[in-house]
Design a protein around this motif. Structure first.
Motif, PDB file in Angstrom:
ATOM      1  N   LEU A  33      27.097 -27.549 -36.703  1.00 39.96           N
ATOM      2  CA  LEU A  33      26.702 -27.738 -35.310  1.00 39.96           C
ATOM      3  C   LEU A  33      26.713 -26.415 -34.546  1.00 39.96           C
ATOM      4  CD1 LEU A  33      26.063 -29.851 -33.050  1.00 39.96           C
ATOM      5  CD2 LEU A  33      28.518 -29.881 -32.576  1.00 39.96           C
ATOM      6  N   VAL A  34      27.758 -25.615 -34.740  1.00 40.18           N
ATOM      7  CA  VAL A  34      27.875 -24.316 -34.064  1.00 40.18           C
ATOM      8  C   VAL A  34      26.739 -23.391 -34.492  1.00 40.18           C
ATOM      9  CG1 VAL A  34      29.265 -22.208 -33.949  1.00 40.18           C
ATOM     10  CG2 VAL A  34      30.359 -24.446 -33.671  1.00 40.18           C
ATOM     11  N   ASN A  35      26.422 -23.395 -35.773  1.00 38.15           N
ATOM     12  CA  ASN A  35      25.343 -22.539 -36.257  1.00 38.15           C
ATOM     13  C   ASN A  35      23.996 -22.954 -35.662  1.00 38.15           C
ATOM     14  OD1 ASN A  35      23.100 -22.006 -38.549  1.00 38.15           O
ATOM     15  ND2 ASN A  35      24.661 -20.398 -38.598  1.00 38.15           N
ATOM     16  N   ALA A  36      23.759 -24.267 -35.629  1.00 40.25           N
ATOM     17  CA  ALA A  36      22.501 -24.751 -35.043  1.00 40.25           C
ATOM     18  C   ALA A  36      22.422 -24.395 -33.557  1.00 40.25           C
ATOM     19  CB  ALA A  36      22.396 -26.265 -35.237  1.00 40.25           C
ATOM     20  N   ALA A  37      23.552 -24.521 -32.856  1.00 38.10           N
ATOM     21  CA  ALA A  37      23.580 -24.192 -31.425  1.00 38.10           C
ATOM     22  C   ALA A  37      23.312 -22.707 -31.207  1.00 38.10           C
ATOM     23  CB  ALA A  37      24.935 -24.579 -30.834  1.00 38.10           C
ATOM     24  N   SER A  38      23.836 -21.852 -32.081  1.00 35.42           N
ATOM     25  CA  SER A  38      23.608 -20.408 -31.926  1.00 35.42           C
ATOM     26  C   SER A  38      22.131 -20.069 -32.095  1.00 35.42           C
ATOM     27  CB  SER A  38      24.451 -19.625 -32.930  1.00 35.42           C
ATOM     28  OG  SER A  38      23.989 -19.822 -34.256  1.00 35.42           O
ATOM     29  N   HIS A  39      21.449 -20.754 -33.027  1.00 35.83           N
ATOM     30  CA  HIS A  39      20.012 -20.539 -33.206  1.00 35.83           C
ATOM     31  C   HIS A  39      19.254 -20.904 -31.931  1.00 35.83           C
ATOM     32  CE1 HIS A  39      19.108 -19.527 -37.464  1.00 35.83           C
ATOM     33  NE2 HIS A  39      20.335 -20.009 -37.669  1.00 35.83           N
ATOM     34  N   VAL A  40      19.584 -22.026 -31.332  1.00 28.11           N
ATOM     35  CA  VAL A  40      18.900 -22.481 -30.133  1.00 28.11           C
ATOM     36  C   VAL A  40      19.168 -21.534 -28.967  1.00 28.11           C
ATOM     37  CG1 VAL A  40      18.784 -24.330 -28.410  1.00 28.11           C
ATOM     38  CG2 VAL A  40      18.933 -24.907 -30.838  1.00 28.11           C
ATOM     39  N   LEU A  41      20.429 -21.083 -28.811  1.00 24.40           N
ATOM     40  CA  LEU A  41      20.787 -20.202 -27.712  1.00 24.40           C
ATOM     41  C   LEU A  41      20.139 -18.825 -27.851  1.00 24.40           C
ATOM     42  CD1 LEU A  41      24.546 -21.142 -27.290  1.00 24.40           C
ATOM     43  CD2 LEU A  41      22.650 -21.751 -25.780  1.00 24.40           C
ATOM     44  N   VAL A  42      20.121 -18.299 -29.065  1.00 23.18           N
ATOM     45  CA  VAL A  42      19.495 -16.985 -29.294  1.00 23.18           C
ATOM     46  C   VAL A  42      17.995 -17.073 -29.005  1.00 23.18           C
ATOM     47  CG1 VAL A  42      18.876 -15.319 -31.078  1.00 23.18           C
ATOM     48  CG2 VAL A  42      21.206 -16.166 -30.938  1.00 23.18           C
ATOM     49  N   SER A  43      17.378 -18.158 -29.434  1.00 21.05           N
ATOM     50  CA  SER A  43      15.945 -18.322 -29.175  1.00 21.05           C
ATOM     51  C   SER A  43      15.649 -18.367 -27.686  1.00 21.05           C
ATOM     52  CB  SER A  43      15.454 -19.610 -29.851  1.00 21.05           C
ATOM     53  OG  SER A  43      14.094 -19.829 -29.593  1.00 21.05           O
ATOM     54  N   ARG A  44      16.483 -19.055 -26.933  1.00 18.84           N
ATOM     55  CA  ARG A  44      16.304 -19.134 -25.470  1.00 18.84           C
ATOM     56  C   ARG A  44      16.546 -17.770 -24.822  1.00 18.84           C
ATOM     57  NH1 ARG A  44      19.125 -24.843 -23.543  1.00 18.84           N
ATOM     58  NH2 ARG A  44      17.600 -26.248 -24.558  1.00 18.84           N
ATOM     59  N   LYS A  45      17.577 -17.051 -25.319  1.00 21.44           N
ATOM     60  CA  LYS A  45      17.915 -15.769 -24.711  1.00 21.44           C
ATOM     61  C   LYS A  45      16.801 -14.764 -24.911  1.00 21.44           C
ATOM     62  CE  LYS A  45      21.854 -12.651 -24.256  1.00 21.44           C
ATOM     63  NZ  LYS A  45      23.227 -12.284 -24.756  1.00 21.44           N
ATOM     64  N   ARG A  46      16.090 -14.876 -26.040  1.00 22.52           N
ATOM     65  CA  ARG A  46      14.999 -13.934 -26.309  1.00 22.52           C
ATOM     66  C   ARG A  46      13.825 -14.162 -25.364  1.00 22.52           C
ATOM     67  NH1 ARG A  46      14.803 -14.380 -32.935  1.00 22.52           N
ATOM     68  NH2 ARG A  46      16.504 -12.900 -33.400  1.00 22.52           N
TER      69      ARG A  46
END
Length: 389
Positions: A374-387
């Motif tokens: 779950l944490v790994n999936a959340a990091s992917h989503v957050l990094v994508s948004r931050k970019r």
């Protein structure tokens, strides 16, 4: 001519008469657990003693060989063949004494005719065409086979105690895997919801010491209505101190999974701070998840082992991440948006919330593992948004 026929008839009867005149005793043997995974539940066998002929043998339905072709594959698929073996008691006793396992003997309260019938049944089972059977660890094992032969030999009905504590296959397994956390975790990953359903006394007898306890309380009801105990006496015939349990790994599965979760949190934070996905970590994480999923999927769809085809763990560990991994890595390297992680985030959240309600008890170690994903999936989503900011 008539004299010769009569003489042949009498000679043919002499072995049977000698057998009936012999002093014979049958006993149910229950062996304490060992430390190997296939020894954790103990063992059951039948002891045959002919005091007149000085014979002492053990009929053992638990014989198997690791050298059987494709043993590991056949074991995982549930196609392991066991067989009945006959061993001199002195060798059987020495084996369990050396291993540090005590052996308990329950002398069966059988009539002479019942002893003869049990002897005949066991000898018939030992014929080359009969001795091999398809092993099933819950429904057809060394304990249930011994029980069934004893019941067939009895001239009447074996009645077991009616009031027994409610239990399930998983609870009984946990009783024997206490002190072996890694073995317990591995077994829990494979067993499905069916293993948590309440089971009756007959199903509980798959476990040797449960069979021993129920046999000590059982009685035989004859055709005329008379009753007698199934067990005449009980003794401990091999009395040894068990070897101290040696942990295969200093940390428990839950401790390792918690450390793994902490590592994922650190990596997720680094990815978010640097606005960069570490695809190398995705290879490790989703590769492990996918490989574990392949094993559980194989058990679920192809294995004939009991209870594995009702395993809700397939929702967490399945081959999908392994199949999708090349696409995932490609998108991560190219910094392309990947909807997989957003879907996975929602999916894992629902899994963690609803899994306790599915009717299957899961090992607590599963929680930090699911949170890691779950944490790994959340990091992917957050990094994508931050970019995109």
């Amino acid at each position: 001519m008539r004299f010769l026929l009569l003489l042949c008839f009498l000679i043919g009867l002499s072995p049977l008469r000698a057998q009936q005149a012999d002093s014979i005793q049958f006993s149910l043997l229950t062996c304490a657990p060992g430390q190997e995974i296939y020894e954790l539940f103990g063992h059951t066998a039948i002891r045959y003693q002919n005091f007149t002929r000085n014979e002492d043998y053990v009929f053992n339905y638990g014989m198997f060989s690791f050298r059987t072709p494709n043993f590991v594959y056949r074991f995982v698929k549930g196609e392991t063949d066991y067989q009945l073996g006959i061993t001199p008691y002195i060798y059987f006793q020495a084996e369990y004494a050396m291993r540090g396992s005590s052996v308990y003997q329950q002398v069966l309260n059988l009539t002479e005719a019942e002893k003869q019938k049990l002897y005949d049944l066991l000898r018939e089972n030992y014929l080359p065409q009969n001795r091999i059977y398809r092993y099933n660890y819950f429904y057809d094992n060394c304990t249930t086979r011994a029980r069934d032969q004893i019941e067939k030999a009895v001239a009447g009905t074996v009645v077991y105690p009616e009031q027994v504590p409610a239990s399930s296959f998983r609870e009984i397994v946990h009783h024997y895997t206490d002190g072996f956390p890694w073995d317990e975790f591995g077994i829990d990953l494979c067993l499905g919801a069916e293993a948590d359903a309440p089971i009756g006394i007959r199903q509980q007898m798959f476990a040797p010491f449960y069979m021993k306890e129920f046999a000590s309380q059982a009685y035989i009801v004859s055709a005329d209505g008379s009753r007698r105990p199934l067990v005449a006496s009980e003794t401990k015939i091999v009395d040894v101190e068990p070897e101290p349990v040696e942990s295969s790994f200093p940390l428990s599965p839950f401790a390792c999974a918690s450390l793994f979760l902490a590592l994922n949190v650190c990596i997720a934070w680094l990815q978010y701070r640097n606005r960069r996905i570490y695809w190398g970590w995705d290879i490790v994480l989703y590769g492990i998840q996918g490989i574990a999923g392949c094993v559980i999927a194989f058990l679920f769809f192809f294995s004939v082992h009991p209870t594995v085809d009702s395993n809700w763990m397939l929702m967490l560990f399945n081959p999908v991440p392994l199949i999708y991994l090349p696409i995932m890595i490609y998108r991560a390297i190219r910094r392309k948006k990947d909807l997989y992680h957003g879907v996975n985030l929602v999916y894992l959240t629902i899994f963690i919330v609803l899994f306790p309600l599915c009717g299957q008890k899961f090992n607590l170690t599963v929680l930090p593992l699911a949170l890691s994903l779950l944490v790994n999936a959340a990091s992917h989503v957050l990094v994508s948004r931050k970019r995109t900011e």
